[in-house]
Design a protein around this motif. Structure first.
Motif, PDB file in Angstrom:
ATOM      1  N   GLY A  85     -14.993   1.763  -0.896  1.00 47.41           N
ATOM      2  CA  GLY A  85     -13.579   1.453  -0.720  1.00 47.41           C
ATOM      3  C   GLY A  85     -12.808   1.661  -2.007  1.00 47.41           C
ATOM      4  N   LYS A 122     -10.058   5.040  -2.081  1.00 53.54           N
ATOM      5  CA  LYS A 122      -8.624   4.686  -2.063  1.00 53.54           C
ATOM      6  C   LYS A 122      -7.845   5.406  -3.156  1.00 53.54           C
ATOM      7  N   ILE A 163      -1.396   5.718   4.559  1.00 56.84           N
ATOM      8  CA  ILE A 163      -2.210   4.542   4.251  1.00 56.84           C
ATOM      9  C   ILE A 163      -3.116   4.204   5.429  1.00 56.84           C
ATOM     10  N   LEU A 195      -7.140   4.617   5.511  1.00 57.62           N
ATOM     11  CA  LEU A 195      -8.111   3.555   5.780  1.00 57.62           C
ATOM     12  C   LEU A 195      -9.164   4.033   6.770  1.00 57.62           C
ATOM     13  N   ILE A 208     -11.631   6.050   4.754  1.00 52.23           N
ATOM     14  CA  ILE A 208     -12.510   5.176   3.975  1.00 52.23           C
ATOM     15  C   ILE A 208     -13.589   4.594   4.875  1.00 52.23           C
ATOM     16  N   ASP A 215      -7.001  -3.013  -1.585  1.00 52.95           N
ATOM     17  CA  ASP A 215      -6.890  -2.109  -2.730  1.00 52.95           C
ATOM     18  C   ASP A 215      -6.137  -0.846  -2.357  1.00 52.95           C
ATOM     19  N   LEU A 216      -6.327  -0.372  -1.143  1.00 56.24           N
ATOM     20  CA  LEU A 216      -5.629   0.831  -0.681  1.00 56.24           C
ATOM     21  C   LEU A 216      -4.124   0.620  -0.668  1.00 56.24           C
ATOM     22  N   THR A 276      -2.745   0.411  -4.319  1.00 55.92           N
ATOM     23  CA  THR A 276      -2.785   1.651  -5.077  1.00 55.92           C
ATOM     24  C   THR A 276      -1.833   2.700  -4.522  1.00 55.92           C
ATOM     25  N   CYS A 277      -1.576   2.642  -3.224  1.00 57.72           N
ATOM     26  CA  CYS A 277      -0.658   3.608  -2.607  1.00 57.72           C
ATOM     27  C   CYS A 277       0.806   3.240  -2.769  1.00 57.72           C
TER      28      CYS A 277
END
Length: 330
Positions: A186, A190, A214, A218, A221, A243-244, A247-248
């Protein structure tokens, strides 16, 4: 208890300072003697965390033997592509059964291995006990004691609970899971999706496009993670979805910033040369693309990001090609 943190960048310094303030004996190893002296003498990492005062209790060394002497835990915060070389160089300074906590996110370029397997190979002949720390956490916020929650993956339950307690502070909440593979994948994938989201935003495609990237990111991932032995529920948690999203969408994300600049027409080499720190997703895109080809796992966003970074594809065309794929079920 003594923890040695390997890596004097923003994240390594932040984690080391956090632990020292939590009354854990902590030494930070930095490659540069000047950087280690700056931390010891001025209580500041002026290169990577300028203006952030560091704990008087935090030790800093550039000599690895001195930094590692008597360490109960070793926390890795060097860039993921340097982990093998770092551990290989330091292996004779480590005990026979070292406890390794990895806080670096990526997939090794040549071997296509996740960090847990890189550590195992680099320390072959020893019996490392391994944990992975990952989740939505910007160094710039953690170092200012802002509330943060992360995941700790460790397949040794007793060690995992021990580390969960050692790493947690009033502002830094650590959740435990035995799914090491899910946590580390993950955290790695990401970064690639964040570059894609940044590209979309840089092109001015708006919130709808970002939300779609996003969400489908996911799915990528989860698809890869489960193919490699991760558990689906992990990807719905902090080290996956959490975290995705951060960070996005967060402008403190180096990977998002790379994407934004690519979307606005800058060249990758120019972007990298301007940066003071590593954007892990740039190299992870290549290793992830090659891994997906090897495993025959479909990762359409990753494929388009790869084509932009390494094949010179026009960013706007890459997004259009994503939207033009055959219609399918969700």
């Amino acid at each position: 208890m003594k923890i040695t943190v390997l890596g004097g960048g923003a994240w390594g310094t932040t984690l080391a300072d956090m632990l020292a303030r939590n009354n854990v004996e902590t030494v930070l190893w930095a490659r540069s003697p000047e950087q280690a002296a700056d931390i010891r003498d001025n209580r500041e990492n002026t290169t990577y965390l300028p203006g952030v005062p560091l704990s008087d209790k935090l030790g800093a060394e550039s000599d690895p033997a001195t930094a590692l002497k008597g360490a109960d835990y070793i926390l890795l915060a060097v860039p993921s592509q340097r982990i093998r070389a770092t551990l290989t160089a330091f292996r004779d300074m480590l005990p026979d059964q070292p406890v390794i906590i990895c806080a670096s996110k990526g997939i090794e370029l040549d071997s296509l291995l996740p960090m847990s397997k890189v550590v195992a190979e680099a320390l072959e002949g020893k019996r490392p006990r391994y944990a992975m720390l990952s989740g939505p956490s910007f160094a710039a916020e953690v170092c200012r004691d802002m509330p943060t929650s992360v995941s700790l993956g460790c397949d040794d339950h007793e060690l995992g609970r021990e580390l969960q307690s050692a790493l947690s502070t009033p502002a830094f909440r650590v959740y435990f899971t035995p799914d090491v593979r899910g946590v580390e994948l993950g955290g790695a994938v990401k970064n690639v999706i964040a570059i894609g989201a940044g590209i979309s935003d840089g092109l001015g495609f708006g919130h709808d496009a970002r939300a779609a990237l996003i969400t489908r990111g996911l799915a990528e991932i989860s698809r890869l993670g489960m193919a490699m032995g991760g558990q689906s529920r992990t990807f719905m948690g902090l080290s996956g979805m959490g975290d995705l999203v951060l960070t996005c969408t967060g402008d403190l994300s180096r990977n998002r910033q790379v994407g934004l600049k690519l979307g606005k027409g800058q060249k990758l080499d120019d972007i990298i040369n301007e940066m003071n720190a590593v954007a892990e997703g740039v190299k992870t895109t290549r290793s992830l693309y090659n891994l997906s080809q090897k495993l025959k796992v479909e990762l359409p966003i990753t494929e388009q990001v790869y084509s932009i970074l390494y094949e010179g594809k026009d960013a706007a065309q890459a997004v259009k090609d994503l939207l033009a794929r055959d219609l399918t079920d969700e």
